[in-house]
Design a protein around this motif. Structure first.
Motif, PDB file in Angstrom:
ATOM      1  N   GLY A  86      37.580  40.612  39.955  1.00 62.99           N
ATOM      2  CA  GLY A  86      38.107  40.617  41.325  1.00 62.99           C
ATOM      3  C   GLY A  86      38.132  42.032  41.863  1.00 62.99           C
ATOM      4  N   ALA A  87      38.014  42.161  43.181  1.00 60.89           N
ATOM      5  CA  ALA A  87      38.010  43.504  43.778  1.00 60.89           C
ATOM      6  C   ALA A  87      38.743  43.505  45.112  1.00 60.89           C
ATOM      7  CB  ALA A  87      36.568  43.993  43.945  1.00 60.89           C
ATOM      8  N   GLY A  88      39.765  42.644  45.225  1.00 56.68           N
ATOM      9  CA  GLY A  88      40.547  42.583  46.462  1.00 56.68           C
ATOM     10  C   GLY A  88      41.802  43.427  46.362  1.00 56.68           C
ATOM     11  N   GLY A  89      42.757  43.134  47.241  1.00 52.94           N
ATOM     12  CA  GLY A  89      43.984  43.921  47.323  1.00 52.94           C
ATOM     13  C   GLY A  89      44.780  43.929  46.025  1.00 52.94           C
ATOM     14  N   ALA A  90      44.800  42.791  45.343  1.00 51.09           N
ATOM     15  CA  ALA A  90      45.584  42.700  44.102  1.00 51.09           C
ATOM     16  C   ALA A  90      45.066  43.704  43.077  1.00 51.09           C
ATOM     17  CB  ALA A  90      45.514  41.285  43.549  1.00 51.09           C
ATOM     18  N   VAL A  91      43.757  43.858  43.024  1.00 46.32           N
ATOM     19  CA  VAL A  91      43.153  44.771  42.047  1.00 46.32           C
ATOM     20  C   VAL A  91      43.321  46.228  42.487  1.00 46.32           C
ATOM     21  CG1 VAL A  91      40.963  45.443  40.970  1.00 46.32           C
ATOM     22  CG2 VAL A  91      41.561  43.020  41.192  1.00 46.32           C
TER      23      VAL A  91
ATOM     24  N   THR B 143      41.358  37.734  40.744  1.00 45.56           N
ATOM     25  CA  THR B 143      40.722  37.006  41.849  1.00 45.56           C
ATOM     26  C   THR B 143      41.710  36.025  42.457  1.00 45.56           C
ATOM     27  OG1 THR B 143      39.934  35.071  40.607  1.00 45.56           O
ATOM     28  CG2 THR B 143      38.532  37.044  40.583  1.00 45.56           C
ATOM     29  N   ALA B 144      41.360  35.529  43.618  1.00 40.15           N
ATOM     30  CA  ALA B 144      42.184  34.519  44.282  1.00 40.15           C
ATOM     31  C   ALA B 144      41.747  33.111  43.873  1.00 40.15           C
ATOM     32  CB  ALA B 144      42.082  34.704  45.797  1.00 40.15           C
ATOM     33  N   ALA B 145      40.815  33.032  42.903  1.00 43.93           N
ATOM     34  CA  ALA B 145      40.290  31.707  42.525  1.00 43.93           C
ATOM     35  C   ALA B 145      41.397  30.771  42.055  1.00 43.93           C
ATOM     36  CB  ALA B 145      39.233  31.855  41.430  1.00 43.93           C
TER      37      ALA B 145
ATOM     38  N   ALA C  87      34.551  43.706  37.825  1.00 44.09           N
ATOM     39  CA  ALA C  87      33.461  42.781  38.143  1.00 44.09           C
ATOM     40  C   ALA C  87      33.909  41.854  39.263  1.00 44.09           C
ATOM     41  CB  ALA C  87      33.098  41.962  36.912  1.00 44.09           C
ATOM     42  N   ASN C  88      33.043  41.676  40.232  1.00 43.47           N
ATOM     43  CA  ASN C  88      33.424  40.836  41.376  1.00 43.47           C
ATOM     44  C   ASN C  88      32.258  39.952  41.794  1.00 43.47           C
ATOM     45  OD1 ASN C  88      35.415  40.136  43.336  1.00 43.47           O
ATOM     46  ND2 ASN C  88      34.188  41.198  44.885  1.00 43.47           N
ATOM     47  N   ARG C  89      32.626  38.769  42.326  1.00 43.21           N
ATOM     48  CA  ARG C  89      31.614  37.838  42.842  1.00 43.21           C
ATOM     49  C   ARG C  89      30.691  38.568  43.812  1.00 43.21           C
ATOM     50  NH1 ARG C  89      34.264  32.787  45.776  1.00 43.21           N
ATOM     51  NH2 ARG C  89      34.889  34.453  47.184  1.00 43.21           N
ATOM     52  N   THR C  90      31.286  39.336  44.731  1.00 43.50           N
ATOM     53  CA  THR C  90      30.492  40.186  45.623  1.00 43.50           C
ATOM     54  C   THR C  90      30.401  41.561  44.967  1.00 43.50           C
ATOM     55  OG1 THR C  90      31.534  38.983  47.436  1.00 43.50           O
ATOM     56  CG2 THR C  90      30.298  40.960  48.033  1.00 43.50           C
ATOM     57  N   ALA C  91      29.266  41.827  44.339  1.00 45.60           N
ATOM     58  CA  ALA C  91      29.151  43.022  43.495  1.00 45.60           C
ATOM     59  C   ALA C  91      29.438  44.314  44.262  1.00 45.60           C
ATOM     60  CB  ALA C  91      27.748  43.076  42.878  1.00 45.60           C
ATOM     61  N   ASP C  92      28.997  44.403  45.504  1.00 44.56           N
ATOM     62  CA  ASP C  92      29.153  45.649  46.260  1.00 44.56           C
ATOM     63  C   ASP C  92      30.609  46.101  46.356  1.00 44.56           C
ATOM     64  OD1 ASP C  92      26.524  45.884  46.605  1.00 44.56           O
ATOM     65  OD2 ASP C  92      26.469  45.316  48.738  1.00 44.56           O
ATOM     66  N   LYS C  93      31.504  45.114  46.495  1.00 40.69           N
ATOM     67  CA  LYS C  93      32.929  45.462  46.608  1.00 40.69           C
ATOM     68  C   LYS C  93      33.432  46.108  45.320  1.00 40.69           C
ATOM     69  CE  LYS C  93      35.980  42.536  48.448  1.00 40.69           C
ATOM     70  NZ  LYS C  93      36.532  41.197  48.812  1.00 40.69           N
ATOM     71  N   ALA C  94      32.939  45.609  44.186  1.00 37.04           N
ATOM     72  CA  ALA C  94      33.351  46.183  42.895  1.00 37.04           C
ATOM     73  C   ALA C  94      32.778  47.593  42.733  1.00 37.04           C
ATOM     74  CB  ALA C  94      32.883  45.289  41.755  1.00 37.04           C
TER      75      ALA C  94
HETATM   76  P1  ATR Z   1      43.685  39.747  47.296  1.00 39.03           P
HETATM   77  O1  ATR Z   1      44.247  40.693  48.274  1.00 39.03           O
HETATM   78  O2  ATR Z   1      44.611  38.678  46.817  1.00 39.03           O
HETATM   79  O3  ATR Z   1      43.011  40.382  46.140  1.00 39.03           O
HETATM   80  P2  ATR Z   1      41.217  39.258  48.679  1.00 39.03           P
HETATM   81  O4  ATR Z   1      41.158  40.632  49.175  1.00 39.03           O
HETATM   82  O5  ATR Z   1      40.853  38.122  49.570  1.00 39.03           O
HETATM   83  O6  ATR Z   1      42.643  38.882  48.141  1.00 39.03           O
HETATM   84  O7  ATR Z   1      40.355  39.195  47.346  1.00 39.03           O
HETATM   85  C1  ATR Z   1      40.198  38.021  46.631  1.00 39.03           C
HETATM   86  C2  ATR Z   1      39.377  38.299  45.398  1.00 39.03           C
HETATM   87  O8  ATR Z   1      39.162  37.075  44.686  1.00 39.03           O
HETATM   88  C3  ATR Z   1      38.000  38.839  45.716  1.00 39.03           C
HETATM   89  O9  ATR Z   1      37.628  39.691  44.665  1.00 39.03           O
HETATM   90  C4  ATR Z   1      37.154  37.559  45.736  1.00 39.03           C
HETATM   91  O10 ATR Z   1      35.786  37.771  45.496  1.00 39.03           O
HETATM   92  P3  ATR Z   1      34.819  38.165  46.739  1.00 39.03           P
HETATM   93  O11 ATR Z   1      35.078  39.607  47.043  1.00 39.03           O
HETATM   94  O12 ATR Z   1      33.449  37.933  46.226  1.00 39.03           O
HETATM   95  O13 ATR Z   1      35.205  37.249  47.869  1.00 39.03           O
HETATM   96  C5  ATR Z   1      37.772  36.835  44.569  1.00 39.03           C
HETATM   97  N1  ATR Z   1      37.562  35.381  44.563  1.00 39.03           N
HETATM   98  C6  ATR Z   1      38.138  34.461  45.352  1.00 39.03           C
HETATM   99  N2  ATR Z   1      37.760  33.217  44.994  1.00 39.03           N
HETATM  100  C7  ATR Z   1      36.899  33.351  43.945  1.00 39.03           C
HETATM  101  C8  ATR Z   1      36.171  32.447  43.115  1.00 39.03           C
HETATM  102  N3  ATR Z   1      36.244  31.123  43.304  1.00 39.03           N
HETATM  103  N4  ATR Z   1      35.410  32.964  42.120  1.00 39.03           N
HETATM  104  C9  ATR Z   1      35.334  34.297  41.929  1.00 39.03           C
HETATM  105  N5  ATR Z   1      36.014  35.204  42.670  1.00 39.03           N
HETATM  106  C10 ATR Z   1      36.781  34.744  43.665  1.00 39.03           C
END
Ligand code: ATR
Length: 274
Positions: free
Chosen positions: A127-132, A194-196, A150-157
């Motif tokens: 994950g690479a969002g706010g939590a991380v 991640t938010a998954a 490692a992140n689903r969207t590699a560029d963010k990571a």
């Molecule tokens: P937060 O602030 O809670 O971290 P966010 O900024 O929306 O929320 O980030 C959510 C993270 O969860 C992101 O890293 C997102 O990946 P993307 O950047 O590719 O969107 C990741 N995420 C959410 N759902 C996912 C899933 N089903 N599988 C993998 N990664 C997921």
């Protein structure tokens, strides 16, 4: 009586009111603490209202941590780097101070509560969002051998790793870059940021990535084991932890910021686990 609250959306299932009520009782402090639903579009107006109504502190949760950072007059260097604030101290003169206790809360839960050493370890963060963003600086300072984000969207990571690279060994990649090339690169600690988990799903992880004795940690928690906690158990983690310990630790630090009295998080965590 001084008033405090946790704000976010959704907020109805938050454990924070229960945690702070227990801290107040434990330390003999008189205060009121509630959960208030606030959506991003109403954040600044509602914050002004709460401050004018005498609220002295807020815990800030999803999706408001970035806005809380914008609203703070002062905050620590780590908050600025993370661009996220999870604790606001509100003064009667209208000023606001921002803090981020997520990373230190996680670190205390890992090292103090669970006795996990981070020095020299290989850490994978998914994950690479706010939590991380909020946990990276304290984790890097704890001296790991390397952190892989490692992140689903590699560029963010990749961007995230670049912006923290002055603090230690950190690299970014897509989920397809997680698999270690040889056994010396297996991970000692895997953190799900991640938010998954919100819909109880999992990021797509390869099977054989844990080193012997590895620990997995889900930043989220739920009444039932989360999908990632189950993943850790199924893949041989020595400990598969959820984020409840981190929640209680960060709450204890915010209580200290507001009241200058440090509560003992251990009995409160035990009560919640029970
Ligand atoms: P937060 O602030 O809670 O971290 P966010 O900024 O929306 O929320 O980030 C959510 C993270 O969860 C992101 O890293 C997102 O990946 P993307 O950047 O590719 O969107 C990741 N995420 C959410 N759902 C996912 C899933 N089903 N599988 C993998 N990664 C997921």
């Amino acid at each position: 009586m001084d008033k405090y609250a946790v704000i976010g959306s959704p907020i109805s299932h938050s454990l924070s009111p229960k945690i702070h009520a227990a801290f107040a009782q434990q330390t003999g402090q008189e205060l009121e603490y509630t959960a208030i639903e606030i959506k991003p579009e109403e954040f600044f107006d509602r914050l002004n209202e709460l401050q004018n109504a005498g609220y002295r502190g807020l815990n800030v949760t999803l999706p408001l941590k970035g806005l809380a950072w914008e609203a703070a007059d002062t905050c620590s260097a780590d908050c600025n780097r993370a661009q996220a604030v999870n604790v606001l101290a509100l003064n009667s003169d209208g000023s606001r101070h921002g803090f981020n206790t997520d990373g230190s809360g996680l670190l205390r839960d890992l090292t103090v509560t669970n006795g996990i050493r981070l020095e020299g370890r290989r850490i994978l963060i998914v994950g690479a969002g706010g939590a991380v963003r909020g946990i990276l600086a304290p984790l890097l300072r704890s001296g790991p051998l390397r952190i892989t984000v490692a992140n689903r969207t590699a560029d963010k990571a990749l961007e995230l790793a670049e912006s923290f690279s002055d603090l230690g060994e950190i690299e970014g990649c897509g989920l397809d870059g997680i698999a270690p090339k040889h056994s010396a690169q297996l991970y000692d600690l895997v953190i799900n940021g991640t938010a998954a988990g919100i819909d109880n799903s999992l990021p797509a992880l390869p099977d054989d990535i844990l080193a012997p004795g590895a620990v997995t940690y889900d930043l989220m928690y739920a009444r039932q084991p989360t999908a990632f906690v189950k993943w850790g158990r199924d893949h041989g983690a020595r400990l598969a932890l959820d984020g409840l310990g981190m929640l209680v630790e960060q709450a204890a630090e915010s209580f200290y910021i507001w009241r200058t009295v440090k509560p003992d998080p251990r009995p409160v965590l035990a009560m919640l686990r029970a």
